[in-house]
Structure formats: structure tokens, C-alpha cells
Design a protein around this motif. Structure first.
Motif: not given
Lengths: 262, 235
Positions: B114-116, B118-127, B129-131
């Protein structure tokens, strides 16, 4: 309407052909590879995948055509016009090559740590403590326990050997990696672990890679773009999921329809 | 602001080379637009080409002719003619897709799937995962499942992972292929609320909904796909 291309490719291949006598190894292959992009080359045995990989990676002089690489300083160099020494330096530093059989890419009689450290020494690292620390760090990243650092890879399982080979290649932070059937010959559970690891490392390091595989599931998982080879020629190329879900060439349709469902 | 998604004269035929080159025309002369904040629904019976249209917009199927124009970072990109790396960039930032079935990746947890985006767009992993946690929670996916790979989940659980993955970003265009097909009433309501929020935020949505209740609740317009049936133009 322009493409979103603010940067330059890393590799340009133009009209690459290799003939063995009058038999075709690969013929008239042209493509570009961009930084951070993973390209899968698929096709059945004898389709020219390995000839192409060797031709691209400066291991097999092509009959005609050119392979150009953008060096770290931004200059374009033709791989087959470099001196032997330059080419070897490139292969030891900015390039990596993961063989299907780890024994072809590792030194089986020296320790795991030395296997990783050797490539570091090739780029000028001399401090024993640094080399050992970096090697330990890399073994951790490929999920090999630190207490195996002094063991020789012949004492490792097939999956561990393959992970060690990957660590040995990545320790110099290359920008470009060749992989020849990286998961061939591994159990499916070991294969899944390796694919997961490769996916993560490729993304984290922004690596560009060419992966030769006959396994379309591996291609789908690892690659952005795909080239389908048959009888030494590229019969289809495109976005990986497009090629697999909407195959156009007769041969690609045959390949896709031959996948066993589980 | 330009219309986020415009299709014009798009045509698609499958050629089955294993069946002697049999040509299966799917759609022809597909032309429509989806405005920002609009949810357009593709209507018509099974086999009319609804999914094929969605897949062409995502670049998963190749269009034979015509244009599929999206606004990507302020420029207009024709998906039907774009290079693979352009299509990937458009998928990362502009066009999102909730497919009907989740393609599970071995060893990757539901949370990371689910987080991937966002991570691909440069969002920090913990943020990221929070979303992801917030969305999975809202979609009532039991927390004990979050750290597991979804391969063994039920159809409804997999679909909720898929929905969370599609809704986590703020892509200006979002494609929905039967997102509520295997959900219970409570979770259907969550998805309808998520769609309403996307519309309020100005997202252009294009979807397929077989469930009439959901369709009526979310659709601003219905595009009848039978009017793109091949051969109609000649008749």
C-alpha cells in the motif's frame, strides 16, 4: 507533445549483430537503456539472449554494430573501442555481472569477506579495517549472517552463493548491472527471497540493469521494460506489463500463452 | 486548467496469431473526456470493452490508433504514443489504477504494498506507512494482516489492499476497475466515501461498477461503451 526526457540514456546499442560462421547469434539489435531502468531480455533457449548479453557486456566482440556507454564523467565511450585496461576497469567498478551459476562469478576457495573485499581493492581501497567493515555491511544487506564472513562460498547454499555474488558486484556502487538468469536453478522460496532482495537493491541504488531470463514471472517482477528475442532478433519490445498483457508478435503470444498457471 | 483526461478516436483490435491471425475488434472511435472532480462510469454489458478502455488509458494495453491525452506535470502527454519510460512517469505521478485483482509480490507485506506508490514518489518510508495504516484501518482490514504478504488473503481482503494502494496518492486521474466487486456493504460504503473525497479534491475518476447502487451513488456521467462497438460507424 514531448517525451519526459530531461536526462540522457546510460547505454546505447545500435545494430548489434554477432554471427558464428554463418549462424546467427543475434542480429540487428538496437535499444537505449536509461539510468535506473531495468530491462528484461526474454526468449527460449537458443534465442540469442546470452549472445546479446555477452555482446553488450564487452565479453564477446560483435560482428558489427556498436555499444556506447555514458561514463561517470558524462563522456560517451564506445565499449569495443576502449583499451583492454579501460574496459576491465569499467567492468570492475561501474558495471556488475551476476552469473546464473555463482561459481562463475565468485572465487570459491577464498572467504565470503574476501570475495566482497576483492572488488573494493580493485578500486583502490587498501585499509583492511574499512574493507572488512564494508564487506560485513554488504553481507548484512544481502541477508548473510556476519559470522559467515570468514567462510568460503563452497560452504554456502545455492541461494546464499547467489546473494554473495550480488554483494560482490554491488559493493563498488556500480550504475549498471548485467544479470544472466539470476534466479535460475534456485528453489521457488529461495527465488522469491532473492527477487525481493534484488527489487529492493535496484530501487534503493537507482541501478540500471539488463536481466536475461526465460521466466516471464521474473521479468514481470523485476523489469520496467522488456525485449523479446527469437532466432537472434528482437521480435517485440515495450513496457513489461504491456508486452505480457497485450502481446503483439506471434512469438510473444505463444510465450505468454505457454505459462503454467498455479 | 486543461481537462485531465481526453480520449479521441481510440481504436483497439486484438489479433490472435495462435488462431491463424483472427482479428477481434474490441472498440472503435472511442472519444470522451473526464473533467477534474468528475466521476465518469463506463457502462455496457460484459465484453463491450470497458476494461480494455481502462487498460489503454493506463498504458497496459496498446491502442491501435487515436489519442489518449493526459496532463502530466503541466504538459500534455499522449499515452497511446508515449515511450515506456514516459508511461511509467505518468503512472507514478498522474494516472493511478485500482485493478480488479491484486498481483501479490512474494514476501512483501500488505502495508508495504500500500505504501509503495508514495515511497516511489519520494515520501519517507515511515510517513508512507503511516498513511497506509490509516487507509487499511479505514477499510477495516484487520491489523494482524498488515505485516503479512497478501497472497493468502481472501478476495475481499486483497481487494481492500488494492484499493488502499490506489487511493493513497493524490494522482489527478484515477482509474477504478470494479473496486467494490467482492466487498461487503460496510466496506462498499467506505469506498463510496473515498471516491466522494477524491471528487471533492478535484481528481478525475473513470471507473467500471457493476453494482448498480454504487454506480448511482458515485457516477456524474455514464459513458455507454456500446456506442464504440466496432462496425457501428460503417453501419
Amino acid at each position: 507533445m514531448s517525451e519526459v526526457t530531461d536526462e540522457e540514456p546510460l547505454l546505447r546499442v545500435h545494430g548489434l549483430s554477432k554471427f558464428y560462421g554463418n549462424r546467427v547469434g543475434c542480429q540487428d539489435v538496437s535499444f537505449e537503456l536509461w539510468p535506473g531502468e531495468v530491462l528484461a531480455v526474454v526468449g527460449e533457449s537458443g534465442s540469442g539472449k546470452t549472445t546479446l548479453l555477452n555482446g553488450l557486456s564487452a565479453r564477446l566482440m560483435p560482428t558489427s554494430g556498436s555499444v556506447s556507454y555514458r561514463m561517470r564523467d558524462g563522456a560517451w565511450r564506445e565499449v569495443y573501442r576502449m583499451s583492454e585496461a579501460e574496459r576491465r576497469l569499467l567492468m570492475r567498478t561501474d558495471w556488475g555481472f551476476v552469473h546464473q551459476n555463482p561459481a562463475d562469478g565468485l572465487r570459491m576457495t577464498v572467504s565470503a569477506g574476501a570475495n566482497v573485499g576483492e572488488r573494493l581493492m580493485a578500486v583502490g581501497e587498501r585499509h583492511y579495517g574499512n574493507i572488512r567493515a564494508t564487506a560485513t555491511d554488504w553481507l548484512g544487506r544481502v541477508e548473510i549472517a556476519a559470522d559467515r564472513l570468514d567462510d568460503a562460498p563452497r560452504a554456502f547454499s545455492g541461494g546464499m552463493r547467489q546473494r554473495l555474488q550480488i554483494a560482490r558486484n554491488l559493493v563498488t556502487a556500480p550504475r549498471f548491472m548485467f544479470m544472466d538468469e539470476p534466479t535460475g536453478g534456485l528453489d521457488v522460496s529461495v527465488q522469491a527471497r532473492l527477487l525481493d532482495l534484488l527489487r529492493g537493491l535496484v530501487r534503493e541504488m537507482g541501478l540500471a540493469a539488463i536481466v536475461v531470463t526465460h521466466d516471464l514471472a521474473v521479468a514481470r517482477l523485476l523489469s520496467d521494460r522488456m525485449v523479446v528475442m527469437k532466432d537472434g532478433r528482437m521480435v517485440e519490445t515495450g513496457l513489461t506489463d504491456r508486452v505480457l498483457d497485450d502481446p503483439h508478435a506471434p512469438y510473444t503470444q505463444l510465450l505468454v500463452s505457454s505459462i503454467l498457471q498455479v | 486548467m486543461p481537462t485531465p483526461l481526453v480520449l479521441s478516436e481510440v481504436a483497439k483490435t486484438f489479433t490472435m496469431h495462435l488462431r491463424g491471425g483472427l482479428a477481434l475488434p474490441v472498440v472503435d472511435a472511442v472519444s470522451f473526456a473526464v473533467a477534474a472532480g468528475e466521476c465518469a462510469v463506463l457502462g455496457g454489458p460484459s465484453g463491450a470493452g470497458k476494461s480494455s478502455i481502462l487498460k489503454m488509458v493506463y498504458g497496459n494495453y496498446a491502442a491501435d490508433s487515436g489519442q489518449i491525452i493526459v496532463e502530466h506535470h503541466g504538459r500534455l502527454v499522449d499515452i497511446a504514443a508515449a515511450a515506456p519510460r514516459t508511461v511509467l512517469a505518468v503512472r507514478r505521478d498522474t494516472v493511478g489504477y485500482v485493478s480488479q485483482f491484486l498481483r501479490a509480490v512474494p514476501r512483501v507485506s500488505a502495508l508495504d504494498i500500500v505504501a509503495e506508490p508514495l515511497v516511489a514518489r519520494g515520501v519517507a518510508a515511515h510517513a508512507a506507512q503511516e498513511r497506509a495504516r490509516a487507509l487499511l484501518d479505514r477499510l477495516n482490514l484487520p491489523e494482524r494482516l498488515w505485516t503479512l504478504p497478501p497472497a493468502t488473503f481472501s478476495g475481499g481482503e486483497q481487494q481492500r489492499v488494492n484499493i488502499a494502494r490506489g487511493f493513497i496518492t493524490d494522482h489527478p486521474v484515477l482509474l477504478l476497475d470494479e473496486p467494490t466487486a467482492s466487498l461487503d456493504r460496510a466496506n462498499r460504503a467506505v469506498v463510496m466515501a473515498l471516491i466522494a473525497e477524491k471528487k471533492a479534491a478535484g481528481t478525475a475518476l473513470l471507473g467500471i461498477f457493476h453494482d448498480a447502487d454504487v454506480r448511482e451513488a458515485v457516477a456524474d456521467s455514464v459513458i455507454d461503451v456500446t456506442r464504440f462497438a466496432p462496425g457501428r460507424r460503417a453501419a
